[in-house]
Design an enzyme around this catalytic site. Sequence first.
Site, PDB file in Angstrom:
ATOM      1  CB  SER A 175      -0.897  -0.012   1.245  1.00  0.00           C
ATOM      2  OG  SER A 175      -1.516   1.244   1.446  1.00  0.00           O
ATOM      3  CE1 TYR A 223      -4.371  -2.015   4.816  1.00  0.00           C
ATOM      4  CE2 TYR A 223      -3.562   0.146   4.163  1.00  0.00           C
ATOM      5  CZ  TYR A 223      -4.012  -1.112   3.828  1.00  0.00           C
ATOM      6  OH  TYR A 223      -4.101  -1.488   2.500  1.00  0.00           O
TER       7      TYR A 223
END
Length: 362
Positions: free
Chosen positions: A166, A191
């Site tokens: 990501s 995350y």
Amino acid sequence: MRFLGCRKASKECRGKDTNVPGAYNMRRNGEEMEQLNTSYKYLISGGAGFIGFHTSKALLEQGATVVGFDNMNDYYEVSLKEARLAILKQYPNYKFIKADLADKEAVFHIFETEKPDVVVNLGAQAGVRYSIENPDAYMQSNMMGFYHILEACRHYPVKHLVFASSSSVYGGNDKVPFSTEDQVDQPVSLYAATKKSNELMAYAYSKLYKIKLTGLRFFTVYGPYGRPDMAYFSFTKKILAGQPIHIFNNGDMYRDFTYIDDIVKGILNILCNPPKEDRKGAFYKIYNIGNNQPEKLMTFIETLEKCLGQEAKKEFFPMQPGDVYQTYADVSDLIRDFDFKPSTSIEEGLTKFVEWYREYYK
């Protein structure tokens, strides 16, 4: 739509019949390339998810065999996941298995029985803000789940493991555009920390067990059948309902919005092209896949308003914990290795999304 594929020189990547016209493409460094290998079986975790659905569909349309698995959790509306699966199940060369990445026995059973050639790990607990509310979900899915995938690839060898990372790993980096050569050791959300951890775990497994691994740092993916928790999706719903949208940091944010078709092209180009061995004995590579053109959040909202033909009611708030000011992908590696970069404008991408949204929710 043209997809690159397997490296001609690699015996393990040669296929029986690519079913794609134009046998070879050239990298910019002059290396000859093959098209996507459709004789392979592709295993896709997160198969009912946004990117997993579109990647599976693209592979199926090329004639490849796809096995998808997903735990079908209720992080967002399960009916949307079921709608994606209903489309995929129309293809005779598709199989779906309901399973959880956190269940090691289930993951190993899938590898043992299905014997995939290439694995695409897109299954993860998504969402930066949700990681603050429910960290346990991220440790189970993103950490233990990815560990189980790595262990399965170790014990049931595959030709290539491609996994989703990501843009969030860049955290609050000030240097732009974000390069895969930049240091990414200051995440601003759990995350992001799990995604960076995945990259480190992948490198270790590649070096130790010679697994060929490629990580893809996706930048703000949007499009039809997208995730309802993403801003563009929730904005659309609220604008059409006449409800106010919440805009953080008073709208002073930039995002490298990347349309789903560009993401899928990037994935399919890479699938049969595992990285070469590096100087330290690992077969490992990271790519950014982003539009290389950050848009101001307010410009994105204005474009969405035009596509909807309706002005949004706006409420402005300070920056939320876990958010970053900007994202901006350096895709020079992608261009060099695959002669490809995402190119869909937000006008074109949002137009397609709004058309889908109106049809799906009518």
